[in-house]
Each structure stands twice: as structure tokens, then as C-alpha cells.
Scaffold this motif. Structure first.
Motif, mmCIF file in Angstrom:
data_model
loop_
_atom_site.group_PDB
_atom_site.id
_atom_site.type_symbol
_atom_site.label_atom_id
_atom_site.label_comp_id
_atom_site.label_asym_id
_atom_site.label_seq_id
_atom_site.Cartn_x
_atom_site.Cartn_y
_atom_site.Cartn_z
ATOM 1 N N GLY A 181 1.018 -1.228 0.016
ATOM 2 C CA GLY A 181 0.023 0.123 -0.042
ATOM 3 C C GLY A 181 0.779 1.315 -0.047
ATOM 4 O O GLY A 181 1.837 1.372 0.557
ATOM 5 N N LEU A 182 0.356 2.236 -0.686
ATOM 6 C CA LEU A 182 0.888 3.569 -0.615
ATOM 7 C C LEU A 182 0.274 4.308 0.477
ATOM 8 O O LEU A 182 -0.655 4.651 0.601
ATOM 9 C CB LEU A 182 0.967 4.407 -1.966
ATOM 10 C CG LEU A 182 1.578 3.852 -3.165
ATOM 11 C CD1 LEU A 182 0.971 4.632 -4.292
ATOM 12 C CD2 LEU A 182 3.255 4.360 -2.865
ATOM 13 N N LEU A 183 1.159 5.123 1.243
ATOM 14 C CA LEU A 183 0.914 5.952 2.636
ATOM 15 C C LEU A 183 0.522 7.189 1.885
ATOM 16 O O LEU A 183 1.020 8.037 1.046
ATOM 17 C CB LEU A 183 2.020 6.184 3.369
ATOM 18 C CG LEU A 183 1.480 6.598 4.815
ATOM 19 C CD1 LEU A 183 0.587 6.173 5.630
ATOM 20 C CD2 LEU A 183 2.660 7.270 5.552
ATOM 21 N N ASN A 184 -0.927 7.533 2.199
ATOM 22 C CA ASN A 184 -1.516 8.901 1.859
ATOM 23 C C ASN A 184 -2.443 9.214 2.899
ATOM 24 O O ASN A 184 -2.633 8.752 3.731
ATOM 25 C CB ASN A 184 -2.362 8.290 0.320
ATOM 26 C CG ASN A 184 -2.589 9.602 -0.285
ATOM 27 O OD1 ASN A 184 -2.263 10.520 -0.270
ATOM 28 N ND2 ASN A 184 -3.131 9.308 -1.567
ATOM 29 N N VAL A 185 -2.912 10.616 2.539
ATOM 30 C CA VAL A 185 -3.814 11.202 3.359
ATOM 31 C C VAL A 185 -5.130 10.967 3.190
ATOM 32 O O VAL A 185 -6.284 11.343 4.050
ATOM 33 C CB VAL A 185 -3.611 12.827 3.190
ATOM 34 C CG1 VAL A 185 -2.283 13.293 3.478
ATOM 35 C CG2 VAL A 185 -4.030 13.226 1.607
ATOM 36 N N GLY A 186 -5.449 9.984 2.547
ATOM 37 C CA GLY A 186 -6.955 9.271 2.449
ATOM 38 C C GLY A 186 -6.865 8.214 1.316
ATOM 39 O O GLY A 186 -5.701 7.932 0.741
ATOM 40 N N GLY A 223 -0.412 0.763 12.250
ATOM 41 C CA GLY A 223 -0.821 -0.141 13.248
ATOM 42 C C GLY A 223 -1.556 -1.492 13.054
ATOM 43 O O GLY A 223 -1.485 -2.244 13.889
ATOM 44 N N LYS A 224 -2.692 -1.104 12.216
ATOM 45 C CA LYS A 224 -3.585 -2.172 12.094
ATOM 46 C C LYS A 224 -3.104 -3.501 11.149
ATOM 47 O O LYS A 224 -3.501 -4.551 11.405
ATOM 48 C CB LYS A 224 -4.731 -1.755 11.241
ATOM 49 C CG LYS A 224 -5.734 -0.802 11.971
ATOM 50 C CD LYS A 224 -6.657 -0.331 10.729
ATOM 51 C CE LYS A 224 -7.625 0.616 11.511
ATOM 52 N NZ LYS A 224 -8.568 1.303 10.543
ATOM 53 N N GLY A 225 -1.784 -3.138 10.427
ATOM 54 C CA GLY A 225 -1.565 -4.169 9.725
ATOM 55 C C GLY A 225 -2.063 -4.471 8.414
ATOM 56 O O GLY A 225 -2.155 -5.816 7.771
ATOM 57 N N THR A 226 -2.669 -3.375 7.777
ATOM 58 C CA THR A 226 -3.722 -3.658 6.810
ATOM 59 C C THR A 226 -3.133 -4.258 5.652
ATOM 60 O O THR A 226 -3.602 -4.999 4.652
ATOM 61 C CB THR A 226 -4.100 -2.339 6.238
ATOM 62 O OG1 THR A 226 -5.156 -1.814 7.397
ATOM 63 C CG2 THR A 226 -5.068 -2.336 5.180
ATOM 64 N N VAL A 227 -1.682 -3.860 5.408
ATOM 65 C CA VAL A 227 -0.762 -4.482 4.285
ATOM 66 C C VAL A 227 0.390 -5.020 4.798
ATOM 67 O O VAL A 227 0.880 -4.525 5.804
ATOM 68 C CB VAL A 227 -0.678 -3.535 3.207
ATOM 69 C CG1 VAL A 227 -2.107 -3.007 2.311
ATOM 70 C CG2 VAL A 227 -0.017 -2.173 3.883
ATOM 71 N N ASP A 228 1.145 -5.849 3.933
ATOM 72 C CA ASP A 228 2.310 -6.408 4.540
ATOM 73 C C ASP A 228 3.532 -5.249 4.244
ATOM 74 O O ASP A 228 4.317 -5.399 4.907
ATOM 75 C CB ASP A 228 2.762 -7.611 3.399
ATOM 76 C CG ASP A 228 1.814 -8.530 3.815
ATOM 77 O OD1 ASP A 228 1.419 -9.032 4.892
ATOM 78 O OD2 ASP A 228 1.284 -8.941 2.591
#
Length: 346
Positions: A181-186, A223-228
């Protein structure tokens, strides 16, 4: 039986130098008895500390130099003054010459990156290495990169981070197709700066056999671990890292204060002592100490400069694991096979 892993240590790096490096190496050796060490630094400082750890002494060699990089040295200054002489440079060079499989330093991050790039060079087509960290999550662990190597990144560089992060995830987590995943503001495609949006488009349109592109993720997904694998540029990544470490210490402080607030709270603690011990271990940032320099023709691990022996041992064990996993070969195998690279100017 597998051959030993040789680790070159910058014994003078970090806030505390050899006084942390040597006992940290001793802890790591207890857990990974097939490690051999080359300690680069002042023999007059290292030898007395090594004498306190007979098993480590038997598994170690000292390479003397009285030149070391200070924590406040500018990278360019350290490169000019410390090249070929400093304990940091010599540890990296041991990887280049094949004497060591991996180098570990708690020293100046900018200097370590500059020397690593100069000595080991970057893999084609990578033009900017990254620092990757293994991040504790509710699901287990994720990889986050970049956490401080370089500030800013264009779309092509973000795609390369995704490739390297996925290769690391396959090595560390043994996942055939890790999620990225790409970290973004939404999470919406219209949000974010142009580099992030363009990188997202390229990753969506050029499906890779090496990983699954999840899309945009937000700060709470770390923190959720949504993606690897979470991909971001170094400015945001470093802030996220420091914020997470600070929050862990804050929560631990709140718990200590709550436990000592009253007699009944202390009684309750006695009954829940095992649970609190497990929570304390989870919140301990030393367990995740060690940033992996990715994109170089060799493995370099950056330990936190202010860590203690326990934390430094974690960085040494990470170095061991990366070598055993064959990280460099896995990344090399990944880069040429990814369609996105043919599309992106890198």
C-alpha cells in the motif's frame, strides 16, 4: 550445517559506542551461535570489553582504527575525513570485499548512507536507496519504507520502493505475493500529492507477479497491519516512525502511573502481572530496532544510535536473518521482472 554468518560491526558508532556494541553482540551470539564478528574500532577500548565475554571473544576479530564518525558530523564531512580510515567505512568495506556478509552500525545515519552508497553502489535501476523497518502491528508485522534515507520521492522512486519492500517481505515473512500500500492522506484516488497519485496509477495499471497492490493506506493502517508493505518517502516515514516510538513510550508511562496510583491498583497488577509483562514486551521499541538499507549491492543495517545492548542485539539478529534469507539475490531477482519499471522513468 550452514556456514557461519560473518557480521562487520562499527564498534565505535552510536551514542555509546563499544560499551553497547560489544555486550549487544554477546547477546546476539547467545541466540545465533553461528555468527562470527569483525569489530572495527579502537582496540584499546574494545579489547577490555571483549574480555568480559569469553564466547564472543572466541568468535570475534578486532580490526583497529582510532578514527570514527561523530553523531553530529555532516555526511559530506564524514565521507571526506573518514573514508578508508573510520570504523564505519571499514565495516562497510568488509561487505564489499566479501570478508563479511553484512555490516551493522549505530552511527550517524546520513554518513552511513553516504558511505554505503559510495562503497557498495546501488543496484540498477535503483538510484536512491531506502531504509526499511519491520513494524509491529495488530496482525503481526509489516515492512515500512522509506523511514528516513531521503526526503521526497517521485512516482518512479515510489514504485521502486514497492518492489524492494515486496522482495523484503517475501524474504522475511515467506509470503509469495505480499500486499503493498502507498501511504496517503486518504484512500480515495483523488487524494494526495501528484507523485503519490501517479505512483498509485502505475502500480494499478502494471500488475506485478511479485506482489498485490492494495491501494492507498492511511496512518492508522500502520498499526492495524492492513498491508504487508507500506510505501512512503523518507520525510513522512521518519515522522511516522518517531511518532510510533514516542506513543509506545507514552502508553507505557501511563500504565506505570496507573498501576502505582492506589493500593487496589497495585493489588490488581499482581493478578495481571503476566498480561502486563506481555504488553510491555510488545510496546518495547528495542524489539524492532534496526533499519535495513535497501537498493545497495550489499546488506547494511542501521541500529538506533541511542539504543542499549538489548536493542543492538536485535539489530545484529536482523542482520543475520537478512543474510540467511539471501536478501540481495531476492531483490535482484525482483527488479528486472516488474512491468512497472518499463513504464516509469527511473
Amino acid at each position: 550445517m550452514a556456514a557461519p554468518i560473518t557480521i562487520a560491526l562499527d564498534a565505535m558508532g552510536g551514542d555509546f559506542g563499544a560499551s553497547v556494541v560489544v555486550p549487544g553482540a554477546a547477546i546476539a551470539l547467545e541466540r545465533r551461535p553461528d555468527i562470527r564478528f569483525i569489530l572495527h574500532g579502537d582496540e584499546n577500548v574494545i579489547a577490555p570489553l571483549l574480555a568480559k565475554h569469553p564466547a564472543l571473544k572466541a568468535a570475534s576479530e578486532i580490526r583497529h582504527t582510532d578514527v570514527f564518525v561523530k553523531m553530529d558530523d555532516k555526511p559530506s564531512q564524514a565521507l571526506r575525513a573518514g573514508r578508508y580510515k573510520s570504523s564505519m567505512w571499514q565495516a562497510i568495506e568488509a561487505v564489499k570485499t566479501g570478508e563479511a556478509h553484512v555490516a551493522v552500525s549505530a552511527g550517524n545515519t546520513g554518513a552511513l548512507m553516504a558511505m554505503s552508497m559510495f562503497c557498495l553502489k546501488t543496484m540498477a535501476p535503483i538510484d536512491r536507496p531506502a531504509i526499511a523497518g519491520i513494524w509491529p502491528t495488530l496482525r503481526g508485522e509489516s515492512i515500512v519504507l522509506d523511514i528516513g534515507a531521503t526526503i521526497g520521492a517521485d512516482a518512479g522512486q515510489l514504485v521502486n520502493l514497492a518492489l524492494m519492500g515486496a522482495a523484503l517481505a517475501r524474504a522475511v515473512f515467506d509470503i509469495e505475493r505480499p500486499s503493498v500500500g502507498l501511504l496517503n492522506v486518504g484512500v480515495e484516488e483523488i487524494k494526495g500529492n501528484e507523485a503519490v497519485k501517479e505512483a498509485g496509477r502505475l502500480l494499478r495499471e502494471n500488475e506485478s507477479r511479485q506482489f498485490t497492490y492494495h491501494g492507498f493506506v492511511e496512518g492508522d493502517d500502520l498499526g492495524k497491519g492492513t498491508v504487508d508493505v507500506v510505501v512512503t518517502e523518507g520525510f513522512a516515514g521518519n515522522i511516522a516512525l518517531k511518532a510510533a516510538e514516542g506513543t509506545a513510550r507514552q502508553v507505557a508511562s501511563y500504565l506505570r502511573a496507573a498501576i502505582s496510583r492506589s493500593f487496589m491498583a497495585r493489588i490488581g497488577y499482581l493478578f495481571a502481572r503476566g498480561a502486563f509483562a506481555a504488553l510491555k514486551e510488545k510496546l518495547d521499541p528495542r524489539r524492532s530496532n534496526g533499519g535495513i538499507f535497501l537498493g545497495l549491492n550489499g546488506i547494511v543495517i542501521k541500529s538506533h544510535g541511542g539504543t542499549d545492548a538489548y536493542g543492538f542485539a536485535a539489530a545484529v539478529e536482523l542482520a543475520y536473518d537478512m543474510s540467511r534469507f539471501g536478501l540481495i539475490d531476492r531483490i535482484r531477482d525482483t527488479l528486472p521482472q516488474t512491468p512497472a519499471l518499463d513504464t516509469v522513468a527511473v
